[in-house]
Design an enzyme around this catalytic site. Structure first.
Site, PDB file in Angstrom:
ATOM      1  N   SER A 250      -8.450  17.239  -0.960  1.00 30.32           N
ATOM      2  CA  SER A 250      -8.969  18.384  -1.706  1.00 30.32           C
ATOM      3  C   SER A 250     -10.494  18.346  -1.682  1.00 30.32           C
ATOM      4  O   SER A 250     -11.089  17.343  -1.341  1.00 30.32           O
ATOM      5  CB  SER A 250      -8.458  18.356  -3.126  1.00 30.32           C
ATOM      6  OG  SER A 250      -8.779  17.118  -3.713  1.00 30.32           O
TER       7      SER A 250
ATOM      8  N   THR B 123       0.875  -1.187   0.000  1.00 26.97           N
ATOM      9  CA  THR B 123       0.000   0.000   0.000  1.00 26.97           C
ATOM     10  C   THR B 123       0.909   1.233   0.000  1.00 26.97           C
ATOM     11  O   THR B 123       1.391   1.623  -1.051  1.00 26.97           O
ATOM     12  CB  THR B 123      -0.971   0.003   1.193  1.00 26.97           C
ATOM     13  OG1 THR B 123      -0.242  -0.149   2.403  1.00 26.97           O
ATOM     14  CG2 THR B 123      -1.999  -1.097   1.061  1.00 26.97           C
TER      15      THR B 123
ATOM     16  N   LYS C   4       4.212  -6.635   4.236  1.00 30.61           N
ATOM     17  CA  LYS C   4       3.977  -5.250   3.866  1.00 30.61           C
ATOM     18  C   LYS C   4       3.744  -4.440   5.144  1.00 30.61           C
ATOM     19  O   LYS C   4       3.320  -4.977   6.153  1.00 30.61           O
ATOM     20  CB  LYS C   4       2.772  -5.109   2.924  1.00 30.61           C
ATOM     21  CG  LYS C   4       1.496  -5.627   3.531  1.00 30.61           C
ATOM     22  CD  LYS C   4       0.240  -4.839   3.237  1.00 30.61           C
ATOM     23  CE  LYS C   4       0.448  -3.387   3.039  1.00 30.61           C
ATOM     24  NZ  LYS C   4      -0.265  -2.592   4.110  1.00 30.61           N
TER      25      LYS C   4
ATOM     26  N   ASN D 194       0.358  11.408   6.232  1.00 34.59           N
ATOM     27  CA  ASN D 194      -0.882  11.082   6.930  1.00 34.59           C
ATOM     28  C   ASN D 194      -1.824  12.248   7.121  1.00 34.59           C
ATOM     29  O   ASN D 194      -2.954  12.057   7.572  1.00 34.59           O
ATOM     30  CB  ASN D 194      -0.551  10.465   8.291  1.00 34.59           C
ATOM     31  CG  ASN D 194       0.020   9.073   8.137  1.00 34.59           C
ATOM     32  OD1 ASN D 194      -0.650   8.201   7.623  1.00 34.59           O
ATOM     33  ND2 ASN D 194       1.253   8.886   8.545  1.00 34.59           N
TER      34      ASN D 194
ATOM     35  N   GLU E  34       6.411   5.005   7.520  1.00 36.05           N
ATOM     36  CA  GLU E  34       6.018   6.216   6.805  1.00 36.05           C
ATOM     37  C   GLU E  34       6.900   7.403   7.193  1.00 36.05           C
ATOM     38  O   GLU E  34       6.972   7.778   8.353  1.00 36.05           O
ATOM     39  CB  GLU E  34       4.541   6.512   7.062  1.00 36.05           C
ATOM     40  CG  GLU E  34       3.651   5.516   6.329  1.00 36.05           C
ATOM     41  CD  GLU E  34       2.206   5.526   6.786  1.00 36.05           C
ATOM     42  OE1 GLU E  34       1.389   4.908   6.090  1.00 36.05           O
ATOM     43  OE2 GLU E  34       1.906   6.134   7.821  1.00 36.05           O
TER      44      GLU E  34
ATOM     45  N   THR F  11      -1.133  -1.252   7.111  1.00 38.44           N
ATOM     46  CA  THR F  11      -1.514  -2.356   7.976  1.00 38.44           C
ATOM     47  C   THR F  11      -0.367  -3.299   7.805  1.00 38.44           C
ATOM     48  O   THR F  11       0.315  -3.258   6.801  1.00 38.44           O
ATOM     49  CB  THR F  11      -2.824  -2.980   7.442  1.00 38.44           C
ATOM     50  OG1 THR F  11      -3.908  -2.596   8.280  1.00 38.44           O
ATOM     51  CG2 THR F  11      -2.758  -4.495   7.386  1.00 38.44           C
TER      52      THR F  11
END
Lengths: 413, 413
Positions: B413, B158, B184, B408, B285, B195
């Site tokens: 938008s 992801t 992952k 995050n 991240e 996740t």
């Protein structure tokens, strides 16, 4: 101190009146900052009842240890607070610094060292040179004045972008009393940074044990219901003093917290504590939005608070709020990770009063446009109904922004 | 997927060999992403022993519920994984989606629905349209091939910036066996996001109960010792399969985890799990630095791990690492807030092998220059000796950067 004031700062500051029985002075001792005050002294000319709550850290600062040890004595004559150095993780030198400060304060005020209270905020791990300010306490004790609350609040600031003051009035047995308070944030902690300190004074005549009960009960839904970043300072300190000056107006001393005459006082105190606590959140490091998280329908109030804190401390929820994204999937995640009972299929979630999820899925009436508009507000309410019981709780936090990372992570040169 | 690959990505990827008894295929079902694969099917031509560990979330996803229910059956014939939609908080529709997928997979492979395992990762709360991929499972089952691990790892990504693969060999009773795995990340969770999913397959012949014991014991110091942001996904799933193909080489089936012949296998499995878990952290991240937090001298191993996680999850410690600041005061804070026993005056703290604090204060030999140099490294070791007992633990995390907030929190938008 940060360069610019938090966008969530109060539009105006409360005018805090002098309060009988307490005088204050500030000084610039150059502990760390330049061109600002960094020491506050509060003097109680007659012994004041004292109560306190402190950090739950297992590594508390030297001043926290010092205050805890004195608290059983029950009365206070002097408070000395410095900003710029937390006197935490300073070992023997830290205890020497509190001892020297207490000795100087007791000499300046003419009281026992067990009537002195201390708090420090700032860098962790640097020895605090208490000689920098111990020498000025004599003059401060003499010069201290009653109408000085705003200046007092300024002297204890670290990364705070505005001073935090509050005042309330109440009556006890028909006699009017006042409660004043100051506080500082602004992260929950740390080196070169913050810690939560607050000092509350009333002229009511209340015995120490009753004052402690009122304070311990008051912090639950106020100071213990706010979080900036889930980090817990080594130095968090909330001290409350009752000078008893209202006895001169005929207020009969309150001996127990169960006294029915305390109804108005308790309400006013809890409002003042909430006022100060929310001012701390509104000055959270990097905060751009204030978030109230309310959990209803949990198995108990304790469970509700744990779930609410799980939501309020989730980096993913907090970054979503920063991004004005009503990301209720992350709220589900935070409910799930709290460890408390929850049933996915009974959950309902609101952002800014708009129900976005219900019965385990997205609300059929969900409107992206309405929700997006709500998320643009400065104050964001997140509400979750767990659907299992009657437990409720509200906690307050702020969003997690790039500015938080910058404030706490910008490179040391 | 993010635009640029994590700077902490492995310099090269392991070459993962085909493994007897398992075949894989991927497909592009267009669940959310364009121009990439988003469905993975694994097929075991003979029933494989299966073991699993799952999120502790009280609001698990529909596939987690589905897998948990099937696990008592003990054998697996098919695994279907999709990225782009987590099928979490999707209520009745979620259960319908898992039922449809299981039915399609069992038809494609010719097995019972209780031999099918499912996992989903992606948005929370959006209904998953399983018809998008249930129709292609027939073809996938036919086309599935053994030499396909890298492609399999890519299909389940992801926000991951690189696929995560690992392989190890071991011997059981003199027979060589292989263990392959994919995983992952890349936050611990979420909508449009991550996740943790991982799938491990061996050709060893090991009974389900033994496999479960090996896996449950193996995750403690590996997958359960990594944290990106303290948030817990609704969907975390680690499944392990043993195809038993090595029986053809004379490997006598292992019935219990206490079997002495498992020594080599256990070591290899634990290394593989650690390899995959650290790859997940290295793709956290916004991560720019990998942090290993080791706690020694705690009252117990459990206490040590709790303290280590308190440090690794502290936003203030993580932002300090991002800022290349050996801010041990924040480490003291995190030790203190863990709730575990600690004695300020016995703590010692190292950054990058350099002792910066000892006996409750800054190390007298502290060198700012040496410490600053150590903090510029990509891999940062933080070590804390609590000085109270023999408990030790290591956990791994990454720093907290503005990029994490951007990933995050960037405005919808």
């Amino acid at each position: 101190m940060s360069g610019s004031v938090s966008p969530l700062a109060p539009k105006s500051f409360a005018t805090v009146p002098a309060l009988r029985g307490v005088r204050m002075a500030t000084a610039s001792a150059g502990i760390k900052y330049k061109n600002r005050t960094d020491v506050l002294m509060m003097v109680f000319d007659k012994p004041a009842s004292v109560a306190g709550v402190f950090t739950r850290s297992k590594c508390p600062s030297a001043p926290v240890d010092f205050c805890r040890a004195n608290l059983s004595h029950g009365t206070a004559r002097a408070v000395v607070v410095n900003s710029g150095n937390a006197n935490a993780f300073t070992g023997k030198k830290g205890r020497e610094a509190t001892a020297l400060t207490a000795k100087s304060a007791s000499a300046a005020v003419g009281c026992g060292e067990n009537e002195v209270y201390l708090a420090s905020t700032g860098v962790i791990g640097e020895p605090l040179d208490a000689t920098k300010f111990s020498g000025v306490l004599d003059a401060m004790a003499k010069d201290a004045t009653g109408d000085f609350w705003f200046e007092a609040a300024k002297a204890i600031m670290t990364t705070d972008t505005y001073p935090k003051v509050a005042t309330r009035t109440a009556e006890i047995g028909g006699v009017s009393v006042t409660i004043n308070g100051i506080a500082k944030g602004a992260g929950m902690i740390a080196p070169d940074m913050a810690t939560m300190l607050s000092f509350v004074v009333t002229d009511a005549d209340i015995a120490p044990a009753a004052l402690q009960a009122l304070l311990s009960e008051g912090v639950g839904p106020t100071f213990n219901a706010v979080t900036v970043d889930s980090d817990t300072s080594t130095s968090d300190t909330l001290l409350m003093f009752a000078t008893g000056a209202a006895a001169a107006d005929g207020q009969a001393r309150v001996e127990t917290a169960g006294d029915a005459r305390l109804a108005s006082f308790r309400t006013a105190l809890n409002e003042l504590l909430k006022d100060l606590a929310l001012q701390v959140v509104r000055d959270g490091e990097g905060a751009r939005k204030m978030v109230a998280v309310t959990v209803a329908g949990a198995e108990s109030d304790v469970a509700a608070k744990r779930i609410a804190l799980s939501i309020a401390n989730s980096p993913l929820v907090k970054t979503a709020v920063a991004g004005e994204d009503a990301n209720w999937g992350r709220v589900v995640m935070a409910v799930g990770k709290s460890g408390e009972m929850a049933d996915r299929d009974r959950l309902a979630i609101w952002f800014g009063g708009i129900r976005v999820a219900v019965d385990g899925e997205r609300d059929p009436a969900y409107s992206e446009a309405a929700t997006s508009a709500a998320m643009k507000e400065e104050d964001i309410d997140i509400k979750v109904d767990i659907g299992l019981g009657n437990g409720t709780a509200t906690v307050w936090t702020c969003d997690l922004t790039k500015e938080y990372v910058a404030i706490n992570g910008d490179y040391r040169s």
